[in-house]
Write an enzyme that holds these catalytic residues in place. Structure first.
Site, PDB file in Angstrom:
ATOM      1  N   ASP A  31       0.762  -1.175   0.089  1.00 18.37           N
ATOM      2  CA  ASP A  31      -0.138   0.203   0.077  1.00 18.37           C
ATOM      3  C   ASP A  31       0.884   1.376   0.065  1.00 18.37           C
ATOM      4  OD1 ASP A  31      -2.303   1.766   0.524  1.00 18.37           O
ATOM      5  OD2 ASP A  31      -3.479   0.157   1.057  1.00 18.37           O
ATOM      6  N   HIS A  90     -13.269  -2.277  -7.274  1.00 21.34           N
ATOM      7  CA  HIS A  90     -14.566  -1.617  -7.454  1.00 21.34           C
ATOM      8  C   HIS A  90     -14.391  -0.121  -7.201  1.00 21.34           C
ATOM      9  CE1 HIS A  90     -15.978  -1.367  -2.782  1.00 21.34           C
ATOM     10  NE2 HIS A  90     -14.745  -1.136  -2.948  1.00 21.34           N
TER      11      HIS A  90
END
Length: 335
Positions: A200, A246
């Site tokens: 990340d 998404h």
């Protein structure tokens, strides 16, 4: 009651913005925490919360009338079972989701420019807050940290995702966009021989390093502070995208999947986990949220399959978890 009155009554529960905003104000001002030891009057609550006593009393009186808080004596308020959920230590984590000064509340405020999104097809987050979503989180550290905390909340869903795939005992699991490592922590705790990597942005990974150390599993995890649009570490064999795809329009979603496919090589797998199946009642709401915040979207299995194909992957298996999360097991297209 006339037919006209019936029609109005059917719309009324759908049009109220007063109660939702009053609830968020109560959460943001920590009123439920202040009432944890017993009832207080509005003056005492206002002094301790840094608010105006008359305005706060009006908010709490309205909420009491809606079944949140109790006003047994005018101007004196107490908790009930519903208001207990607004406490900071509530296992529901609802205060975190409702706090207007944190990520959850800002996420809802983005809907004040929904009309802009409908007219242009563009996310309204930037119009409300002056920057695109990810840039805003990067430049506002407290909100970015709140976003990470919010994404890690919901223990039931995290455990469900961790148990939603049969991880081989020899697996090296790379959680791409894994936040502070809530999913990886559960995977590592449930599978003592599995190793992992957390990928990340650098600030988030540093928070993840501390979080995984607190959970006692950091020694089996490596940490990579980077964007997932750059080449990913090739040390893994299972690349996980949990509630990531998404967030993005199709072009970017394909690029993220392609980066995972490249790193997984000819023998690895890409595991896509999404929190909303098309059959879930919250699918349409989350589909709209993704548009307003990021320009992303919820998708059907066929739509995810097409994204995977464009990224050089083939969906080898699809299943839903006990709490209706969607899991797609993707392998190189030429397998």
């Amino acid at each position: 009651m006339s037919e006209h009155d019936d029609a109005v009554q059917s719309l009324w529960p759908l049009m109220d913005l007063v109660t939702p905003m009053a609830l968020r104000v109560a959460a943001t001002t920590n009123v439920a925490d202040l009432l944890a030891d017993g009832p207080l009057d509005a003056a005492a609550l206002a002094e301790r919360s840094g608010t105006d006593s008359d305005a706060l009393a009006r908010v709490l009186s309205h909420l009491a009338g809606q079944g949140v808080f109790v006003e047994s004596t005018p101007g004196v308020f107490a908790l009930n079972a519903t208001a207990e959920q607004l406490r900071s230590d509530s296992p529901t984590g609802m205060r975190l989701w409702l706090d207007l000064e944190g990520f959850g509340g800002r996420m809802d405020l983005a809907f004040t420019e929904l009309l802009h999104t409908v007219r242009t097809g563009e996310p309204s987050w930037q119009r409300v807050f002056g920057q695109p979503f990810w840039e805003y989180l990067a430049d506002h550290a407290s909100v970015g940290a709140a976003f990470d905390e919010t994404m890690a909340s919901g223990r039931e869903f995290v455990l469900d995702a961790a148990r939603g795939y049969a991880w081989p005992s020899t697996a090296h699991v790379v959680d791409v966009g894994g936040g502070t490592g809530a999913l990886l922590a559960s995977v590592l705790e449930e599978n003592p021989d599995v190793r992992a990597s957390l990928v990340d942005l650098p600030e988030t990974v540093e928070r993840g390093r501390k979080y995984l150390a607190e959970r006692g599993v950091d020694e089996r995890c490596t940490f990579d502070g980077q964007t997932f649009f750059d080449p990913l570490p090739a040390r893994g064999d299972h690349y996980v995208l949990s509630s990531i795809v998404h967030d993005w329009p199709d072009a970017e979603a394909v690029e993220i999947l392609r980066r995972c496919a490249e790193a997984a090589g000819s023998t690895g797998r890409v595991i896509v986990i999404e929190s909303h199946t098309p059959e879930a009642g919250s699918f349409t709401e989350m589909n709209l949220r993704m548009l307003v915040l990021l320009g992303g979207r919820e998708r059907t299995v066929d739509e995810y399959t097409e994204l995977a194909r464009r990224a050089g992957l083939r969906v080898a298996g699809v299943h839903t978890t006990p709490v209706d999360q969607l899991v797609l097991d993707c392998v190189p297209e030429k397998w």
